[in-house]
Write an enzyme that holds these catalytic residues in place. Structure first.
Site, short mmCIF file in Angstrom:
data_model
loop_
_atom_site.label_atom_id
_atom_site.label_comp_id
_atom_site.label_asym_id
_atom_site.label_seq_id
_atom_site.Cartn_x
_atom_site.Cartn_y
_atom_site.Cartn_z
N GLN A 27 0.82 -1.22 0.00
CA GLN A 27 0.00 0.00 0.00
C GLN A 27 0.85 1.26 0.00
O GLN A 27 0.50 2.25 -0.64
CB GLN A 27 -0.93 0.01 1.22
CG GLN A 27 -2.12 -0.91 1.10
CD GLN A 27 -3.09 -0.50 0.00
OE1 GLN A 27 -3.25 0.67 -0.32
NE2 GLN A 27 -3.73 -1.47 -0.60
N SER A 52 13.82 -0.75 0.98
CA SER A 52 12.89 -0.08 0.05
C SER A 52 13.37 1.32 -0.35
O SER A 52 12.77 1.94 -1.24
CB SER A 52 11.51 0.06 0.69
OG SER A 52 11.10 -1.14 1.27
N HIS A 107 -6.39 0.09 7.47
CA HIS A 107 -7.14 -1.03 8.06
C HIS A 107 -7.28 -0.69 9.54
O HIS A 107 -6.34 -0.15 10.15
CB HIS A 107 -6.35 -2.33 7.84
CG HIS A 107 -6.98 -3.55 8.42
ND1 HIS A 107 -8.34 -3.76 8.47
CD2 HIS A 107 -6.42 -4.67 8.96
CE1 HIS A 107 -8.58 -4.96 9.00
NE2 HIS A 107 -7.43 -5.52 9.33
N GLY A 133 -2.52 -3.25 -3.21
CA GLY A 133 -1.72 -2.11 -3.61
C GLY A 133 -1.57 -1.97 -5.12
O GLY A 133 -1.69 -0.88 -5.68
N GLU A 230 -10.15 -23.39 -12.55
CA GLU A 230 -11.38 -22.77 -13.06
C GLU A 230 -12.06 -21.83 -12.07
O GLU A 230 -13.03 -21.15 -12.43
CB GLU A 230 -12.34 -23.86 -13.55
CG GLU A 230 -11.78 -24.56 -14.78
CD GLU A 230 -12.81 -25.33 -15.55
OE1 GLU A 230 -13.98 -24.91 -15.58
OE2 GLU A 230 -12.45 -26.38 -16.10
N1 LIG Z 1 -1.52 -5.41 1.15
C1 LIG Z 1 -2.55 -4.71 0.69
O1 LIG Z 1 -2.71 -4.54 -0.52
C2 LIG Z 1 -3.53 -4.05 1.65
C3 LIG Z 1 -4.86 -3.83 1.25
C4 LIG Z 1 -5.69 -3.08 2.11
C5 LIG Z 1 -5.22 -2.63 3.34
N2 LIG Z 1 -3.93 -2.93 3.70
C6 LIG Z 1 -3.42 -2.40 4.97
O2 LIG Z 1 -2.35 -1.50 4.67
C7 LIG Z 1 -1.41 -1.51 5.73
C8 LIG Z 1 -0.03 -1.83 5.15
O3 LIG Z 1 -0.07 -3.15 4.65
P1 LIG Z 1 0.94 -3.60 3.49
O4 LIG Z 1 0.49 -4.97 3.07
O5 LIG Z 1 1.06 -2.53 2.49
O6 LIG Z 1 2.30 -3.72 4.34
P2 LIG Z 1 3.69 -4.31 3.83
O7 LIG Z 1 3.75 -4.36 2.35
O8 LIG Z 1 3.98 -5.58 4.56
O9 LIG Z 1 4.67 -3.15 4.39
C9 LIG Z 1 6.02 -3.25 4.19
C10 LIG Z 1 6.66 -1.92 4.52
O10 LIG Z 1 6.54 -1.67 5.93
C11 LIG Z 1 7.84 -1.36 6.45
N3 LIG Z 1 7.94 -1.82 7.83
C12 LIG Z 1 7.75 -3.07 8.30
N4 LIG Z 1 7.93 -3.09 9.63
C13 LIG Z 1 8.26 -1.83 10.00
C14 LIG Z 1 8.60 -1.22 11.23
N5 LIG Z 1 8.59 -1.91 12.36
N6 LIG Z 1 8.92 0.09 11.25
C15 LIG Z 1 8.93 0.82 10.09
N7 LIG Z 1 8.63 0.30 8.87
C16 LIG Z 1 8.30 -1.01 8.84
C17 LIG Z 1 8.78 -2.12 5.55
O11 LIG Z 1 10.01 -1.50 5.71
P3 LIG Z 1 11.38 -2.02 5.04
O12 LIG Z 1 11.39 -1.36 3.71
O13 LIG Z 1 12.38 -1.51 5.99
O14 LIG Z 1 11.29 -3.52 4.99
C18 LIG Z 1 8.13 -1.93 4.18
O15 LIG Z 1 8.52 -0.69 3.61
C19 LIG Z 1 -1.91 -2.54 6.74
O16 LIG Z 1 -2.67 -1.88 7.70
C20 LIG Z 1 -2.81 -3.43 5.89
O17 LIG Z 1 -3.82 -4.10 6.64
C21 LIG Z 1 -3.08 -3.64 2.89
#
Ligand SMILES: NC(=O)c1ccc[n+]([C@@H]2O[C@H](COP(=O)([O-])OP(=O)(O)OC[C@H]3O[C@@H](n4cnc5c(N)ncnc54)[C@H](OP(=O)(O)O)[C@@H]3O)[C@@H](O)[C@H]2O)c1
Length: 330
Positions: A27, A52, A107, A133, A230
């Site tokens: 995201q 990243s 979320h 995303g 399917e």
């Molecule tokens: N995935 C989706 O498409 C989706 C859809 C709807 C809602 N959401 C919501 O959006 C939010 C983000 O989800 P996501 O799936 O996008 O997350 P994600 O891809 O797992 O996020 C990864 C990013 O978070 C950083 N990160 C991880 N732990 C951290 C920490 N302790 N301190 C600082 N940065 C940290 C990582 O940093 P590094 O670069 O250092 O590894 C990376 O840049 C959540 O609330 C999720 O429920 C997600």
């Protein structure tokens, strides 16, 4: 509950706003790039050793440390994994955010379950895109957008609703529809849908059907194609036309069989199990178990992922997909 479209969404509250996107994953990358393209003052907040950073800079975004971004931001967008958000808020954001700043979530989990209790002067907002995303970015680039759910959990500034609607508009969500919800409703329904339908229910339905055919002597290849491959064809029809119209688009043989057997396969026992799953979500039982599992380093979850990888449906699936290069795994 209100629904807003593009023409209803005033983006001006974001005009002089410093927007820090914490995290550059699924995201974070999509939302930061969309904000940048739309001309807003956005920067990405990353850990010092973040892998990243290079990608964000190559995408044209300025990167700040977590601490510097927390001090700079008028809006802090929490796009790190849900389980990481409470510690990030506690250690970095709570001490540094300006009075009256906004915290935006995609979320509601951490706030709804009380893992984050924000300072009273802050706005606690949610813009939850109804898409992954990649879709958030791809639809925006086409001049469209995915729908989004919006909510306000706390209005510290007195401007919470105008800010949340401005952020939803900036992300292009008004082109598809911005729907009012609450943190509780978004969190509970999202968890329930994942558990009952999208991930839990669907995976088990597919695997059980595959095993039933293979146990009866049919080949794994044929079982794979008809029970897993399917699914997408039918899911696409349901997604674009709804269930009733999907039924009218398939053969009478298929629809008659579905009408007879569907309610037997997903019958009263399944309905009871769904009610139980919902009750565990609403009572906080699911969250307690998840916290325990997270505390133990997700041991059970990781074992279950390893077991899933060695199931015959995966082995045969990998082999069959290798012959269909257009379905290449990412
Ligand atoms: N995935 C989706 O498409 C989706 C859809 C709807 C809602 N959401 C919501 O959006 C939010 C983000 O989800 P996501 O799936 O996008 O997350 P994600 O891809 O797992 O996020 C990864 C990013 O978070 C950083 N990160 C991880 N732990 C951290 C920490 N302790 N301190 C600082 N940065 C940290 C990582 O940093 P590094 O670069 O250092 O590894 C990376 O840049 C959540 O609330 C999720 O429920 C997600």
């Amino acid at each position: 509950m209100s629904t807003w479209y593009d023409q209803d969404l005033d983006r001006s509250p974001l005009a002089d706003c410093a927007i820090a996107v914490f995290g550059y994953g699924a995201q974070g990358r999509a939302q930061a790039r969309n904000l940048l393209d739309a001309g807003f003052n956005v920067r990405v907040a990353l850990r010092a050793d973040s892998s990243s950073r290079e990608r964000a800079e190559a995408d044209g975004l300025s990167v700040l440390s977590l601490e510097a971004a927390a001090e700079w931001a008028d809006m802090a967008v929490m796009l790190v994994p849900d389980g990481e958000q409470p510690a990030l808020y506690q250690s970095v954001l709570a001490p540094a955010l300006k009075p009256g700043a906004a915290l935006i979530f995609a979320h509601g989990y951490a706030v709804h379950h009380g893992h984050i209790r924000a300072r009273e002067d802050l706005d606690v907002l949610m813009v939850a895109p109804l898409g992954i995303g990649e879709q958030v970015r791809a639809t925006f680039e086409k001049g469209a957008g995915v729908p989004a759910l919006v909510a306000v959990a706390q209005d510290g500034s007195g401007q919470a609703w105008s800010r949340v609607l401005a952020y939803a508009g900036a992300g292009g969500h008004g082109r598809a529809g911005v729907i009012e919800t609450t943190f509780a409703e978004e969190t509970e329904t999202d968890l329930f849908a994942e558990q009952a339908v999208l991930v839990g229910g669907m995976s088990e339905l597919i695997r059980n059907a595959f095993e039933t055919l293979v146990e009866a002597g049919y080949s794994e290849e044929v079982a794979y194609f008809c029970c897993l491959h399917e699914v997408k064809l039918i899911a696409d029809l349901i997604h674009t036309r709804g269930i009733a119209s999907m039924r009218e688009s398939i053969s009478e043989v298929a629809d008659y069989g579905a009408m007879r057997q569907g309610p037997r396969i997903i019958g009263e026992a399944s309905r009871q199990a769904m009610r139980q799953a919902l009750q565990e979500i609403r009572s906080g039982e699911f969250d307690r178990r998840l916290q325990e599992e997270q505390g133990a380093g997700f041991t059970i979850l990781n074992e279950s992922r390893v077991a899933a990888r060695s199931h015959p449906i995966e082995t045969v699936g990998r082999r069959l997909r290798a012959n269909m290069p257009w379905m290449k795994e990412k």
